[in-house]
Design a protein around this motif. Structure first.
Motif, PDB file in Angstrom:
ATOM      1  N   ILE A 148      -0.966  10.377 -10.310  1.00  0.00           N
ATOM      2  CA  ILE A 148      -2.247   9.677 -10.438  1.00  0.00           C
ATOM      3  C   ILE A 148      -3.023   9.827  -9.140  1.00  0.00           C
ATOM      4  CG2 ILE A 148      -3.356   7.434 -10.762  1.00  0.00           C
ATOM      5  CD1 ILE A 148      -0.842   6.581 -12.326  1.00  0.00           C
ATOM      6  N   LYS A 149      -4.235  10.304  -9.274  1.00  0.00           N
ATOM      7  CA  LYS A 149      -5.098  10.433  -8.096  1.00  0.00           C
ATOM      8  C   LYS A 149      -5.958   9.178  -7.984  1.00  0.00           C
ATOM      9  CE  LYS A 149      -5.328  15.410  -8.393  1.00  0.00           C
ATOM     10  NZ  LYS A 149      -6.154  16.587  -8.618  1.00  0.00           N
ATOM     11  N   PRO A 150      -5.995   8.601  -6.795  1.00  0.00           N
ATOM     12  CA  PRO A 150      -6.813   7.392  -6.638  1.00  0.00           C
ATOM     13  C   PRO A 150      -8.301   7.720  -6.818  1.00  0.00           C
ATOM     14  CG  PRO A 150      -5.898   8.060  -4.520  1.00  0.00           C
ATOM     15  CD  PRO A 150      -5.319   8.969  -5.566  1.00  0.00           C
ATOM     16  N   LYS A 151      -9.023   6.750  -7.354  1.00  0.00           N
ATOM     17  CA  LYS A 151     -10.457   6.937  -7.548  1.00  0.00           C
ATOM     18  C   LYS A 151     -11.164   6.898  -6.202  1.00  0.00           C
ATOM     19  CE  LYS A 151     -10.729   4.778 -12.089  1.00  0.00           C
ATOM     20  NZ  LYS A 151     -11.309   3.684 -12.861  1.00  0.00           N
ATOM     21  N   GLU A 152     -12.192   7.709  -6.118  1.00  0.00           N
ATOM     22  CA  GLU A 152     -13.018   7.679  -4.915  1.00  0.00           C
ATOM     23  C   GLU A 152     -13.824   6.389  -4.933  1.00  0.00           C
ATOM     24  OE1 GLU A 152     -13.190   9.915  -2.390  1.00  0.00           O
ATOM     25  OE2 GLU A 152     -11.507  10.935  -3.360  1.00  0.00           O
ATOM     26  N   PRO A 153     -13.971   5.752  -3.805  1.00  0.00           N
ATOM     27  CA  PRO A 153     -14.778   4.536  -3.792  1.00  0.00           C
ATOM     28  C   PRO A 153     -16.235   4.862  -4.129  1.00  0.00           C
ATOM     29  CG  PRO A 153     -14.100   5.120  -1.555  1.00  0.00           C
ATOM     30  CD  PRO A 153     -13.414   6.070  -2.485  1.00  0.00           C
ATOM     31  N   LEU A 182       2.350   1.649  -3.472  1.00  0.00           N
ATOM     32  CA  LEU A 182       1.342   2.113  -4.418  1.00  0.00           C
ATOM     33  C   LEU A 182       1.098   3.614  -4.260  1.00  0.00           C
ATOM     34  CD1 LEU A 182      -0.688   1.340  -6.618  1.00  0.00           C
ATOM     35  CD2 LEU A 182      -2.343   0.845  -4.805  1.00  0.00           C
ATOM     36  N   THR A 183       1.032   4.076  -3.030  1.00  0.00           N
ATOM     37  CA  THR A 183       0.845   5.511  -2.775  1.00  0.00           C
ATOM     38  C   THR A 183       2.014   6.310  -3.326  1.00  0.00           C
ATOM     39  OG1 THR A 183      -0.417   4.983  -0.783  1.00  0.00           O
ATOM     40  CG2 THR A 183       0.435   7.215  -0.954  1.00  0.00           C
ATOM     41  N   ARG A 206       1.920   6.335  -7.224  1.00  0.00           N
ATOM     42  CA  ARG A 206       0.857   7.226  -7.706  1.00  0.00           C
ATOM     43  C   ARG A 206       1.283   8.682  -7.585  1.00  0.00           C
ATOM     44  NH1 ARG A 206      -4.399   4.129  -5.202  1.00  0.00           N
ATOM     45  NH2 ARG A 206      -4.729   2.764  -7.000  1.00  0.00           N
ATOM     46  N   ALA A 224       0.831  -1.205   0.000  1.00  0.00           N
ATOM     47  CA  ALA A 224       0.000   0.000   0.000  1.00  0.00           C
ATOM     48  C   ALA A 224       0.865   1.254   0.000  1.00  0.00           C
ATOM     49  CB  ALA A 224      -0.937  -0.008   1.209  1.00  0.00           C
TER      50      ALA A 224
END
Length: 179
Positions: A50-55, A41-42, A45, A38
């Protein structure tokens, strides 16, 4: 004793770790790997912008379509669309299939021809009919191809059963007897 030298080559690799994967479930390093993966990955990104997608919010359940009951009270839930339409046409024409068959009369004098043939056979073959026999009858009497005859044999079985005029037992369609 588990040491860092015994970790598998996939350890901490963000794209390899999946909590539900069989390999990760049985791995003794899974807890540490999840955290390291994790973090990696952060970092990646952030480096790539790259911005993580909102759940996604869970969708509310769709309301089920109401079960359609025809004028005679026939429920058509679970029947193929063609059979539902056929039952609707029979009811709109005012044909009382069950009553006519119980009197020994064929309720279909002209159309649909495949139901006329089916009911004729049911009235004259007390042991009932199977799909193969009905298919053969359609092919000979109506001069249909094997595929068309087979499809209509299935529709006849489903429609007459749904209307309550006949029952299917052990692969044979027979007239429903009062009792």
């Amino acid at each position: 004793m588990l040491t860092s030298r015994l970790r598998p080559g996939c350890f901490g690799f963000a794209l390899a770790y999946r909590a539900e994967a069989a390999e990760c479930i049985s791995c003794p390093f899974a807890a540490d790997c999840a955290q390291v993966g994790a973090e990696q990955l952060t970092r990646r990104r952030a480096e790539l912008g790259i911005k993580p997608k909102e759940p996604r919010a869970p969708r509310p359940p769709r309301p089920r379509a109401p079960v359609e009951a025809h004028a005679t009270g026939v429920l058509t839930e679970g029947l193929p669309k063609k059979v539902e339409e056929l039952i609707g046409r029979i009811e709109r024409a005012g044909i009382s299939v069950t009553a006519a068959l119980s009197r020994g009369e064929n309720p279909f004098t002209t159309s649909p021809a495949f139901l006329r043939v089916t009911c004729h056979l049911l009235l004259h073959m007390k042991a009932g009919i199977d799909r193969a026999t009905l298919k053969t009858a359609f092919m000979r009497k109506l001069e249909w191809s094997e595929g068309t005859a087979a499809a209509h044999a299935t529709q006849a079985f489903q429609a007459l059963t749904a209307l309550g005029a006949a029952i299917e037992q052990n692969g044979r369609l027979t007239l429903r007897t009062e009792g």
